[in-house]
Design a protein around this motif. Structure first.
Motif, PDB file in Angstrom:
ATOM      1  N   ALA A  37       0.818  -1.221   0.000  1.00  0.00           N
ATOM      2  CA  ALA A  37       0.000   0.000   0.000  1.00  0.00           C
ATOM      3  C   ALA A  37       0.846   1.263   0.000  1.00  0.00           C
ATOM      4  CB  ALA A  37      -0.940  -0.003   1.204  1.00  0.00           C
ATOM      5  N   ASP A  38       2.046   1.217   0.592  1.00  0.00           N
ATOM      6  CA  ASP A  38       2.875   2.424   0.685  1.00  0.00           C
ATOM      7  C   ASP A  38       4.048   2.397  -0.302  1.00  0.00           C
ATOM      8  OD1 ASP A  38       4.185   0.346   1.864  1.00  0.00           O
ATOM      9  OD2 ASP A  38       4.846   1.445   3.637  1.00  0.00           O
ATOM     10  N   SER A  39       3.970   1.535  -1.322  1.00  0.00           N
ATOM     11  CA  SER A  39       5.070   1.390  -2.275  1.00  0.00           C
ATOM     12  C   SER A  39       5.213   2.631  -3.159  1.00  0.00           C
ATOM     13  CB  SER A  39       4.846   0.160  -3.156  1.00  0.00           C
ATOM     14  OG  SER A  39       5.845   0.073  -4.152  1.00  0.00           O
ATOM     15  N   LYS A  40       6.462   3.067  -3.367  1.00  0.00           N
ATOM     16  CA  LYS A  40       6.753   4.204  -4.241  1.00  0.00           C
ATOM     17  C   LYS A  40       7.767   3.833  -5.319  1.00  0.00           C
ATOM     18  CE  LYS A  40       4.276   7.107  -1.793  1.00  0.00           C
ATOM     19  NZ  LYS A  40       3.016   7.693  -2.315  1.00  0.00           N
ATOM     20  N   GLU A  41       8.065   2.547  -5.443  1.00  0.00           N
ATOM     21  CA  GLU A  41       9.136   2.108  -6.344  1.00  0.00           C
ATOM     22  C   GLU A  41       8.728   2.226  -7.808  1.00  0.00           C
ATOM     23  OE1 GLU A  41      12.243  -1.641  -6.876  1.00  0.00           O
ATOM     24  OE2 GLU A  41      10.694  -1.688  -5.328  1.00  0.00           O
ATOM     25  N   THR A  42       9.715   2.611  -8.641  1.00  0.00           N
ATOM     26  CA  THR A  42       9.523   2.652 -10.087  1.00  0.00           C
ATOM     27  C   THR A  42      10.347   1.540 -10.715  1.00  0.00           C
ATOM     28  OG1 THR A  42       9.128   5.042 -10.139  1.00  0.00           O
ATOM     29  CG2 THR A  42       9.833   4.005 -12.187  1.00  0.00           C
ATOM     30  N   TYR A  43       9.717   0.766 -11.585  1.00  0.00           N
ATOM     31  CA  TYR A  43      10.396  -0.322 -12.280  1.00  0.00           C
ATOM     32  C   TYR A  43      10.763   0.167 -13.683  1.00  0.00           C
ATOM     33  CZ  TYR A  43       8.504  -2.939  -8.371  1.00  0.00           C
ATOM     34  OH  TYR A  43       8.200  -3.363  -7.105  1.00  0.00           O
ATOM     35  N   THR A  44      12.053   0.091 -14.010  1.00  0.00           N
ATOM     36  CA  THR A  44      12.566   0.686 -15.237  1.00  0.00           C
ATOM     37  C   THR A  44      12.931  -0.395 -16.246  1.00  0.00           C
ATOM     38  OG1 THR A  44      13.457   2.547 -13.968  1.00  0.00           O
ATOM     39  CG2 THR A  44      14.319   2.225 -16.200  1.00  0.00           C
ATOM     40  N   MET A  45      12.490  -0.201 -17.492  1.00  0.00           N
ATOM     41  CA  MET A  45      12.772  -1.146 -18.563  1.00  0.00           C
ATOM     42  C   MET A  45      13.756  -0.544 -19.568  1.00  0.00           C
ATOM     43  SD  MET A  45       8.951  -2.712 -19.259  1.00  0.00           S
ATOM     44  CE  MET A  45       8.015  -1.271 -18.762  1.00  0.00           C
ATOM     45  N   PHE A  46      14.534  -1.426 -20.204  1.00  0.00           N
ATOM     46  CA  PHE A  46      15.521  -0.991 -21.190  1.00  0.00           C
ATOM     47  C   PHE A  46      15.464  -1.900 -22.406  1.00  0.00           C
ATOM     48  CE2 PHE A  46      20.148  -1.085 -22.591  1.00  0.00           C
ATOM     49  CZ  PHE A  46      20.063   0.116 -23.284  1.00  0.00           C
ATOM     50  N   GLN A  47      15.418  -1.276 -23.571  1.00  0.00           N
ATOM     51  CA  GLN A  47      15.430  -1.984 -24.854  1.00  0.00           C
ATOM     52  C   GLN A  47      16.005  -1.025 -25.897  1.00  0.00           C
ATOM     53  OE1 GLN A  47      11.813  -2.139 -27.009  1.00  0.00           O
ATOM     54  NE2 GLN A  47      12.244  -4.084 -28.038  1.00  0.00           N
ATOM     55  N   PRO A  48      17.293  -1.122 -26.219  1.00  0.00           N
ATOM     56  CA  PRO A  48      17.903  -0.128 -27.109  1.00  0.00           C
ATOM     57  C   PRO A  48      17.385  -0.161 -28.532  1.00  0.00           C
ATOM     58  CG  PRO A  48      19.435  -1.901 -26.624  1.00  0.00           C
ATOM     59  CD  PRO A  48      18.262  -2.101 -25.722  1.00  0.00           C
ATOM     60  N   THR A  49      17.054  -1.354 -29.051  1.00  0.00           N
ATOM     61  CA  THR A  49      16.571  -1.488 -30.426  1.00  0.00           C
ATOM     62  C   THR A  49      15.334  -2.372 -30.443  1.00  0.00           C
ATOM     63  OG1 THR A  49      17.856  -3.472 -30.950  1.00  0.00           O
ATOM     64  CG2 THR A  49      18.949  -1.331 -31.256  1.00  0.00           C
ATOM     65  N   MET A  50      14.595  -2.321 -31.546  1.00  0.00           N
ATOM     66  CA  MET A  50      13.398  -3.152 -31.684  1.00  0.00           C
ATOM     67  C   MET A  50      13.728  -4.641 -31.615  1.00  0.00           C
ATOM     68  SD  MET A  50      10.513  -1.522 -31.942  1.00  0.00           S
ATOM     69  CE  MET A  50       9.632  -0.097 -32.579  1.00  0.00           C
ATOM     70  N   GLU A  51      14.926  -5.004 -32.044  1.00  0.00           N
ATOM     71  CA  GLU A  51      15.316  -6.407 -32.071  1.00  0.00           C
ATOM     72  C   GLU A  51      15.799  -6.898 -30.703  1.00  0.00           C
ATOM     73  OE1 GLU A  51      16.582  -4.065 -34.183  1.00  0.00           O
ATOM     74  OE2 GLU A  51      15.117  -4.520 -35.764  1.00  0.00           O
ATOM     75  N   ALA A  52      16.131  -5.995 -29.819  1.00  0.00           N
ATOM     76  CA  ALA A  52      16.671  -6.368 -28.515  1.00  0.00           C
ATOM     77  C   ALA A  52      15.552  -6.771 -27.556  1.00  0.00           C
ATOM     78  CB  ALA A  52      17.458  -5.203 -27.920  1.00  0.00           C
ATOM     79  N   PRO A  53      15.836  -7.639 -26.581  1.00  0.00           N
ATOM     80  CA  PRO A  53      14.823  -7.980 -25.578  1.00  0.00           C
ATOM     81  C   PRO A  53      14.576  -6.800 -24.639  1.00  0.00           C
ATOM     82  CG  PRO A  53      16.928  -8.957 -25.000  1.00  0.00           C
ATOM     83  CD  PRO A  53      17.101  -8.364 -26.365  1.00  0.00           C
ATOM     84  N   VAL A  54      13.412  -6.774 -24.025  1.00  0.00           N
ATOM     85  CA  VAL A  54      13.105  -5.781 -23.003  1.00  0.00           C
ATOM     86  C   VAL A  54      13.524  -6.360 -21.657  1.00  0.00           C
ATOM     87  CG1 VAL A  54      11.294  -4.451 -21.867  1.00  0.00           C
ATOM     88  CG2 VAL A  54      11.184  -4.850 -24.337  1.00  0.00           C
ATOM     89  N   VAL A  55      14.371  -5.634 -20.935  1.00  0.00           N
ATOM     90  CA  VAL A  55      14.849  -6.112 -19.643  1.00  0.00           C
ATOM     91  C   VAL A  55      14.584  -5.047 -18.573  1.00  0.00           C
ATOM     92  CG1 VAL A  55      16.633  -7.573 -20.659  1.00  0.00           C
ATOM     93  CG2 VAL A  55      17.189  -5.207 -20.045  1.00  0.00           C
ATOM     94  N   PHE A  56      14.456  -5.496 -17.340  1.00  0.00           N
ATOM     95  CA  PHE A  56      14.334  -4.573 -16.221  1.00  0.00           C
ATOM     96  C   PHE A  56      15.735  -4.230 -15.715  1.00  0.00           C
ATOM     97  CE2 PHE A  56      10.133  -6.477 -16.243  1.00  0.00           C
ATOM     98  CZ  PHE A  56       9.318  -5.372 -16.012  1.00  0.00           C
ATOM     99  N   ILE A  57      15.974  -2.950 -15.478  1.00  0.00           N
ATOM    100  CA  ILE A  57      17.273  -2.500 -14.987  1.00  0.00           C
ATOM    101  C   ILE A  57      17.083  -1.707 -13.701  1.00  0.00           C
ATOM    102  CG2 ILE A  57      18.333  -2.432 -17.281  1.00  0.00           C
ATOM    103  CD1 ILE A  57      17.925   0.617 -17.259  1.00  0.00           C
ATOM    104  N   ASP A  58      18.150  -1.608 -12.942  1.00  0.00           N
ATOM    105  CA  ASP A  58      18.136  -0.838 -11.698  1.00  0.00           C
ATOM    106  C   ASP A  58      18.420   0.623 -12.032  1.00  0.00           C
ATOM    107  OD1 ASP A  58      18.426   0.281  -9.219  1.00  0.00           O
ATOM    108  OD2 ASP A  58      20.151  -0.947  -8.618  1.00  0.00           O
ATOM    109  N   PRO A  59      17.473   1.543 -11.825  1.00  0.00           N
ATOM    110  CA  PRO A  59      17.722   2.951 -12.161  1.00  0.00           C
ATOM    111  C   PRO A  59      18.813   3.579 -11.313  1.00  0.00           C
ATOM    112  CG  PRO A  59      15.648   2.715 -10.980  1.00  0.00           C
ATOM    113  CD  PRO A  59      16.122   1.332 -11.297  1.00  0.00           C
TER     114      PRO A  59
END
Length: 281
Positions: free
Chosen positions: A101-123
């Motif tokens: 209920a008190d979470s403020k975390e943001t989850y960040t995704m990275f994908q440099p190109t259309m062919e690359a996979p989408v991954v979660f990274i630590d901001p």
């Protein structure tokens, strides 16, 4: 007799109604809604110059996701978030989260190109990196635009560009990043003089990249036949303002509006090398 029977039926219906309401209230407790934040700004599906091609599902069902505010509103508790390519419905990333209920975390995704996979990274992945020395910048650069650069190994010539008090453009080379790597994981930090004049230019300054063949010293030429360059980044335009002058950048191919001498031609289309800031501290 009929009236008495009718009264009994009405009473029974009222009891059934009251029981149903009580039962419904019991099995549907008060739900707490929570905002969860997913940042897709550094994905090619979000930032490609042609449109937004990423959307979200929650526990298997499409859910509203404000791509600008990055917010998804869900019920507190464990749930599965899936992100999919709107062009074909394919799931490109997923994450199971026990939403508090008190979470403020943001989850960040990275994908440099259309062919690359989408991954979660630590901001916050770069926060432990030591600051650049006074009067310097610290750069890590990855080249995901190999399709536009025909060199086996590429050096980056880094310059600072600004306008002086007489509105004359000043471009000064500050250093070279040798043999730029093709992924963020392979790239290393380089420390270069920041080149910033004193006093600071009124309308700010930019860092500019030129591209050189590491083996021959030949520059990458644009469609007009002169040295190709791009505006890489402007530290003053980053929010929050970086205080350690440490930057991680990545370069990608970006299709342009049409034919022009400053662009690069590939096949029948014209492109530029776009640089984005992944981390800035």
């Amino acid at each position: 007799m009929k009236k008495h029977t009718k009264n009994i039926i009405v009473a029974v219906l009222l009891l059934v109604g009251l029981y149903s309401c009580q039962k419904a209230e019991y099995v549907t407790p008060f739900a707490t809604f929570v905002d969860v934040y997913f940042d897709a700004d550094k994905t090619a599906l979000r930032d490609n110059g042609a449109g937004v091609f990423i959307a979200a599902k929650y526990n298997g069902y499409p859910i509203e996701w404000n791509i600008l505010s990055k917010k998804i509103k869900v019920v507190a508790g464990e749930g599965k978030f899936e992100f999919y390519d709107t062009r074909n419905g394919n799931v490109v990333a997923e994450k199971v989260i026990d939403v508090k209920a008190d979470s403020k975390e943001t989850y960040t995704m990275f994908q440099p190109t259309m062919e690359a996979p989408v991954v979660f990274i630590d901001p916050a992945a770069q926060e432990s990196e030591s600051p650049a020395p006074a009067g310097h910048i610290k750069l890590k650069v990855a080249n995901y635009a190999k399709d536009l650069i025909p060199f086996e190994h590429t050096d980056l010539k880094v310059s600072i560009s600004y306008y002086d008090v007489d509105w004359n453009e000043v471009i000064t080379e500050i250093g070279i990043i040798k043999d730029v790597k093709n992924t963020i994981d392979q790239a290393e930090y380089y420390i270069l003089p920041d080149g910033v004049p004193s006093p600071l230019p009124e309308i700010g300054y930019n860092y500019v990249f030129e591209f050189v063949d590491s083996d021959t010293g030949q520059p990458l030429l644009n469609y007009g036949g002169t040295n190709y360059s791009n505006v890489a980044f402007n530290p003053a335009g980053i929010d929050p303002l970086p205080v350690n002058n440490v930057f991680t950048l990545y370069m990608v191919s970006r299709k342009t509006w049409g034919e022009a001498p400053p662009f690069l031609k590939k096949g029948d289309a014209f492109y530029e090398i776009a640089t984005s800031v992944l981390f800035a501290n």
